[in-house]
Design an enzyme around this catalytic site. Structure first.
Site, PDB file in Angstrom:
ATOM      1  CE  LYS A  58      31.164  14.641 -25.349  1.00 56.02           C
ATOM      2  NZ  LYS A  58      31.735  13.907 -24.906  1.00 56.02           N
ATOM      3  CB  SER A 133      32.040  15.397 -20.899  1.00 58.89           C
ATOM      4  OG  SER A 133      32.287  14.845 -21.684  1.00 58.89           O
ATOM      5  CB  SER A 157      30.936  12.068 -20.802  1.00 55.32           C
ATOM      6  OG  SER A 157      32.295  12.935 -20.122  1.00 55.32           O
TER       7      SER A 157
HETATM    8  N1  GLN Z   1      34.339  14.096 -15.760  1.00 57.27           N
HETATM    9  C1  GLN Z   1      35.507  13.081 -16.456  1.00 57.27           C
HETATM   10  C2  GLN Z   1      36.200  13.297 -16.521  1.00 57.27           C
HETATM   11  O1  GLN Z   1      36.005  14.947 -17.291  1.00 57.27           O
HETATM   12  C3  GLN Z   1      34.209  11.633 -17.423  1.00 57.27           C
HETATM   13  C4  GLN Z   1      34.337  12.382 -18.192  1.00 57.27           C
HETATM   14  C5  GLN Z   1      33.958  11.481 -19.936  1.00 57.27           C
HETATM   15  O2  GLN Z   1      33.388  11.173 -19.476  1.00 57.27           O
HETATM   16  N2  GLN Z   1      34.353  12.463 -21.395  1.00 57.27           N
HETATM   17  O3  GLN Z   1      37.175  12.636 -17.271  1.00 57.27           O
END
Ligand code: GLN
Length: 454
Positions: A58, A133, A157
């Protein structure tokens, strides 16, 4: 198949479907060269544990001398000066790194729509999001573009996109894996996580990358078991499911049915499965969004156009104006929203009302989660309230987007390990994920049980 053949196949697959937009960059020449070296090592009988594993990172994990941007314009032109601890450990065991993967900007999002490099598409239905994400990382494993992806999981995420794409996604205990070389979003929640097509691969990668690291003082020094060697379940387990999750209003009927079927199957197999009340569920998302935005507002202060990354080309009178123009141009709207929200909850007049209160709630959530584990080995719950939604569907409604993490954030707020595994599809053929959580550092039991359930 040789490593070279395998890398070639993956590169072909990536190029055949550019619309998926899973990779921001492929390290074609380099991966092929490395594959040749590793083929030689395999032939000589001295290859490492991950020889033959083709891995994507990532775009938040450092790899020395390779660009890194957190899918943000603000890091335009940035090149890592060192490798993350996880990257070094992968390479030391002869993994091949094939490229960096698309994600939501600074890992903020649940759909991969907040990327400066454009949306990524779910390979199960290209009109739908892959989740986020770590969307690109999930697609890469789903669509046969690499064997394993490393993502990051601050609130879901890794698990949420794993569920949307029908692959395995593990978020280990907070502090199990070094964060050295991971771009920070919310440091007391951030966790590097692993995507794979099966549990055994995920377990093997975890055993390579986990464990003590002098570069990160928050990493646990607990010994790392040989997870991949202990994947059988030898006793009957006690499993809790949370009333508030299965009674949750927005839960898609097919996902509820999948959870219920799993419960029945487990009972039939002689495990104890019981319903437990968890009234704090409704506080989890507010707590998460107060604390993570607070931490993000501090962590992201370093992107100011002074030493690296984007700097405004416009004229400016003084330093403050340069900061403002640079940051307004460089950060996307979701990141800006979170920096402002985080700055607000940390401001002198609101600190106690929001930040302190959320910290207290975090403690309560952690304690009531611990309580469940006094009586049970695992908590079983859906990974997500719905299957993959349409691209654009939640763009206008931030709250709907935040709700996608309703069931995943508990593990981050409490710091416990959790995994999402694929379990069938809904009526439209979209993957469904179910989730298991376990007590701190019980990744060994979690992986074994997930393996049994798959
Ligand atoms: N969707 C969550 C956020 O927007 C989780 C993001 C993540 O785990 N990096 O914060």
């Amino acid at each position: 198949m040789t490593c070279q053949e395998k890398v070639k196949k993956y590169i072909q697959n990536i190029k055949a479907k550019p619309q998926l937009n899973a990779f921001l960059e492929i390290y074609e020449e380099e991966a092929l060269q490395r594959a040749a070296q590793i083929d030689a090592k395999i032939a000589a009988g001295n290859a490492g544990k991950l020889a033959g594993f083709v891995i994507g990172l990532k775009d938040v994990i450092c790899y020395q001398n390779h660009p890194l941007q957190a899918s943000s314009k603000i890091l335009n032109g940035f090149v890592s000066q060192f490798s993350a601890t996880v990257t070094e450990r992968l390479l030391a065991e002869d993994a091949i790194i094939i490229g960096r993967q698309n994600c939501d900007e600074f890992a903020m999002g649940s759909s991969n729509e907040n990327s400066a490099f454009g949306i990524a598409r779910n390979a199960a239905d290209e009109s739908r999001v892959p989740g986020g994400s770590s969307g690109g990382s999930a697609i890469a494993v789903q669509a046969d573009l690499c064997d394993i992806s490393l993502g990051s999981d601050t609130g879901g995420s890794v698990r949420q996109p794993a569920a949307f794409c029908g692959v395995v996604g593990l978020k280990p205990t907070y502090s199990r894996i070094s964060r050295f070389g991971l771009i920070a979003y919310a440091s007391s929640f951030d966790c590097i996580g692993i995507f794979g097509r099966n549990i055994k691969d995920v377990a093997l990668v975890l055993e390579v990358i986990a464990g003590k690291d002098d570069q990160d003082s928050t990493v646990s020094s607990q010994p790392v078991p040989a997870y991949s060697q202990q994947l059988s379940v030898t006793s009957k387990k006690r499993i809790a499911y949370l009333k508030e999750t299965i009674e949750s209003e927005g839960l898609q009927p097919e996902i509820l049915a999948t959870v219920k079927n799993t419960i029945e199957q487990l009972k039939k197999d002689g495990h104890t499965v019981e319903q437990v009340d968890f009234p704090l569920l409704k506080y989890i998302l507010p707590v998460y969004y107060i604390l993570t935005t607070a931490e993000a507002s501090s962590n992201l202060a370093r992107y100011d156009g002074v030493r690296y990354g984007h700097r405004t080309k416009e004229d400016f009178e003084d330093l403050e104006e340069m900061y403002k123009k640079t940051r307004s141009e460089g950060f996307g709207s979701e990141v800006q929203r979170r920096i402002m929200l985080g700055t607000f909850v940390l401001s002198a007049s609101y600190y106690d009302a929001y930040y302190t209160k959320a910290q207290k709630m975090r403690r309560l959530i952690k304690e009531s989660t611990d309580k469940i584990f006094e009586n049970y080995d695992f908590i079983l719950l859906p990974t997500t309230p719905t299957t993959a939604f349409k691209i654009g569907e939640h763009q206008k409604d931030v709250l709907q987007m935040y709700l996608a993490d309703l069931f995943t954030v508990q593990a981050n707020v409490a710091g416990i390990p959790a995994i999402s595994i694929p379990k069938g599809t809904d009526e439209q053929g979209l993957p469904i994920g179910i989730q298991l959580m376990a007590q701190y550092f019980k990744e060994d039991e979690l992986l074994a049980f997930a393996n049994y359930l798959m």
